[in-house]
Design a protein around this motif. Structure first.
Motif, mmCIF file in Angstrom:
data_model
loop_
_atom_site.group_PDB
_atom_site.id
_atom_site.type_symbol
_atom_site.label_atom_id
_atom_site.label_comp_id
_atom_site.label_asym_id
_atom_site.label_seq_id
_atom_site.Cartn_x
_atom_site.Cartn_y
_atom_site.Cartn_z
ATOM 1 N N VAL A 8 81.261 53.494 28.756
ATOM 2 C CA VAL A 8 80.806 54.896 28.109
ATOM 3 C C VAL A 8 80.288 55.877 28.710
ATOM 4 N N ARG A 9 80.849 57.031 28.913
ATOM 5 C CA ARG A 9 80.418 57.958 29.656
ATOM 6 C C ARG A 9 79.368 58.874 28.801
ATOM 7 N N HIS A 10 78.026 59.247 29.264
ATOM 8 C CA HIS A 10 77.184 59.768 28.157
ATOM 9 C C HIS A 10 77.883 61.024 27.873
ATOM 10 N N ALA A 11 77.237 61.573 26.467
ATOM 11 C CA ALA A 11 77.823 62.701 25.859
ATOM 12 C C ALA A 11 77.189 63.904 26.478
ATOM 13 N N LYS A 12 77.644 65.051 26.052
ATOM 14 C CA LYS A 12 77.168 66.294 26.513
ATOM 15 C C LYS A 12 75.534 66.724 26.669
ATOM 16 N N ALA A 13 75.389 67.042 27.825
ATOM 17 C CA ALA A 13 73.962 67.169 28.282
ATOM 18 C C ALA A 13 73.588 68.483 28.376
ATOM 19 N N GLU A 14 72.331 69.071 28.537
ATOM 20 C CA GLU A 14 71.933 70.427 28.766
ATOM 21 C C GLU A 14 72.082 70.390 30.289
ATOM 22 N N ASP A 15 72.343 71.642 30.724
ATOM 23 C CA ASP A 15 72.359 72.076 32.315
ATOM 24 C C ASP A 15 71.069 71.948 32.811
ATOM 25 N N SER A 16 71.323 71.714 34.133
ATOM 26 C CA SER A 16 69.984 71.502 34.953
ATOM 27 C C SER A 16 69.195 72.784 34.999
ATOM 28 N N SER A 17 67.755 72.594 35.043
ATOM 29 C CA SER A 17 66.865 73.773 35.088
ATOM 30 C C SER A 17 66.027 73.493 36.015
ATOM 31 N N SER A 18 65.302 74.503 36.244
ATOM 32 C CA SER A 18 64.208 74.354 37.529
ATOM 33 C C SER A 18 62.809 73.634 37.073
ATOM 34 N N ARG A 25 67.660 65.179 32.345
ATOM 35 C CA ARG A 25 68.659 66.127 31.292
ATOM 36 C C ARG A 25 68.811 65.407 30.053
ATOM 37 N N GLU A 26 68.549 66.138 29.071
ATOM 38 C CA GLU A 26 68.914 65.474 27.471
ATOM 39 C C GLU A 26 70.253 65.909 26.941
ATOM 40 N N LEU A 27 70.564 65.220 25.762
ATOM 41 C CA LEU A 27 71.731 65.640 25.313
ATOM 42 C C LEU A 27 71.609 66.853 24.454
ATOM 43 N N THR A 28 72.598 67.875 24.225
ATOM 44 C CA THR A 28 72.715 68.696 23.545
ATOM 45 C C THR A 28 73.026 68.520 22.223
ATOM 46 N N SER A 29 72.876 69.251 21.300
ATOM 47 C CA SER A 29 73.166 69.068 19.798
ATOM 48 C C SER A 29 74.633 68.708 19.735
ATOM 49 N N SER A 30 75.464 69.429 20.344
ATOM 50 C CA SER A 30 76.811 68.605 20.236
ATOM 51 C C SER A 30 77.043 67.571 20.974
ATOM 52 N N GLY A 31 76.332 67.332 21.882
ATOM 53 C CA GLY A 31 76.500 66.002 22.352
ATOM 54 C C GLY A 31 75.793 64.787 21.554
ATOM 55 N N THR A 32 74.973 65.004 20.908
ATOM 56 C CA THR A 32 74.287 64.113 19.840
ATOM 57 C C THR A 32 75.183 63.774 18.538
ATOM 58 N N ILE A 33 75.989 64.957 18.305
ATOM 59 C CA ILE A 33 76.833 64.595 17.243
ATOM 60 C C ILE A 33 78.107 63.926 17.806
ATOM 61 N N VAL A 53 74.052 48.076 27.946
ATOM 62 C CA VAL A 53 73.383 48.308 29.093
ATOM 63 C C VAL A 53 73.596 49.615 29.660
ATOM 64 N N SER A 54 72.468 50.460 29.677
ATOM 65 C CA SER A 54 72.511 51.784 29.898
ATOM 66 C C SER A 54 71.832 52.226 31.302
ATOM 67 N N SER A 55 72.330 53.237 31.896
ATOM 68 C CA SER A 55 71.618 54.119 32.912
ATOM 69 C C SER A 55 70.291 54.476 32.123
ATOM 70 N N SER A 56 69.239 54.328 33.004
ATOM 71 C CA SER A 56 67.979 54.821 32.332
ATOM 72 C C SER A 56 67.722 56.306 32.416
ATOM 73 N N ALA A 57 68.832 57.034 32.822
ATOM 74 C CA ALA A 57 68.594 58.486 32.717
ATOM 75 C C ALA A 57 68.706 59.014 31.230
ATOM 76 N N ALA A 58 67.920 60.076 30.926
ATOM 77 C CA ALA A 58 67.596 60.387 29.661
ATOM 78 C C ALA A 58 69.083 60.624 28.875
ATOM 79 N N ARG A 59 70.123 61.193 29.438
ATOM 80 C CA ARG A 59 71.383 61.520 28.591
ATOM 81 C C ARG A 59 72.038 60.323 28.214
ATOM 82 N N ALA A 60 72.091 59.385 29.255
ATOM 83 C CA ALA A 60 72.635 58.152 29.048
ATOM 84 C C ALA A 60 72.133 57.335 28.267
#
Length: 166
Positions: A8-18, A25-33, A53-60
């Motif tokens: 499974v590839r993680h769903a859509k996440a927010e763009d990188s920010s400063s 990076r967390e999922l967007t609302s459309s990624g959550t859906i 088993v998941s990557s520990s990165a937030a979006r995954a």
């Protein structure tokens, strides 16, 4: 005995920010859906995973938690590892090779491009690039998890949120 791996590839996440690094990076609302939709799709097909088993990165991890809910899998039981974040396809192979013997249905959540390379490595099937929130199903016949390596899997399906919307 057959074993099944759901890549499974993680769903859509927010763009990188400063303010946040890539790892956070967390999922967007459309990624959550989309993650919920894919989880329900798999549940409706009768999937009852033995281990996630998941990557520990937030979006995954968020993708794994949302899909776990749809699959009636206790999200507290999701195994997380930082190794699946930017460590190449070998890290995914290590996660699969160390799955418990009793596990028949294993789901692994991660990131492109590594996760697509991994799916192609196992199946020798040209997937292209896994889209966000997509799932590749691979079947292994008469192999223990520790025996899985290049070209030992049979490509079964590629499902993506955009396919479900049609």
């Amino acid at each position: 005995m057959k074993r099944y791996l759901y890549i499974v590839r993680h769903a859509k996440a927010e763009d990188s920010s400063s303010f946040f690094g890539d790892f956070d990076r967390e999922l967007t609302s459309s990624g959550t859906i989309d993650a919920a939709r894919m989880g329900k799709f798999l549940a409706d097909k009768g999937l009852k995973p033995d281990l996630l088993v998941s990557s520990s990165a937030a979006r995954a991890f968020q993708t794994a938690r949302i899909m776990a809910e749809q699959l009636h899998y206790e999200y507290e039981a999701i195994k997380t590892t930082r190794d699946l974040y930017d460590n190449g396809p070998k890290a995914y192979l290590a996660a699969v090779n160390t799955a418990p013997e009793k596990c028949r249905h294993l789901m692994v959540f991660g990131h492109n491009p590594d996760i697509t390379y991994f799916a192609e490595y196992l199946t020798n099937y040209d997937i292209g690039s896994m889209s966000k929130g997509s799932v590749v199903t691979v079947e292994f016949a008469n192999l223990d998890w520790e025996e899985i390596s290049s070209r030992t899997g049979k490509f079964i399906s590629y499902d993506a949120p955009k396919h479900l919307k049609q």
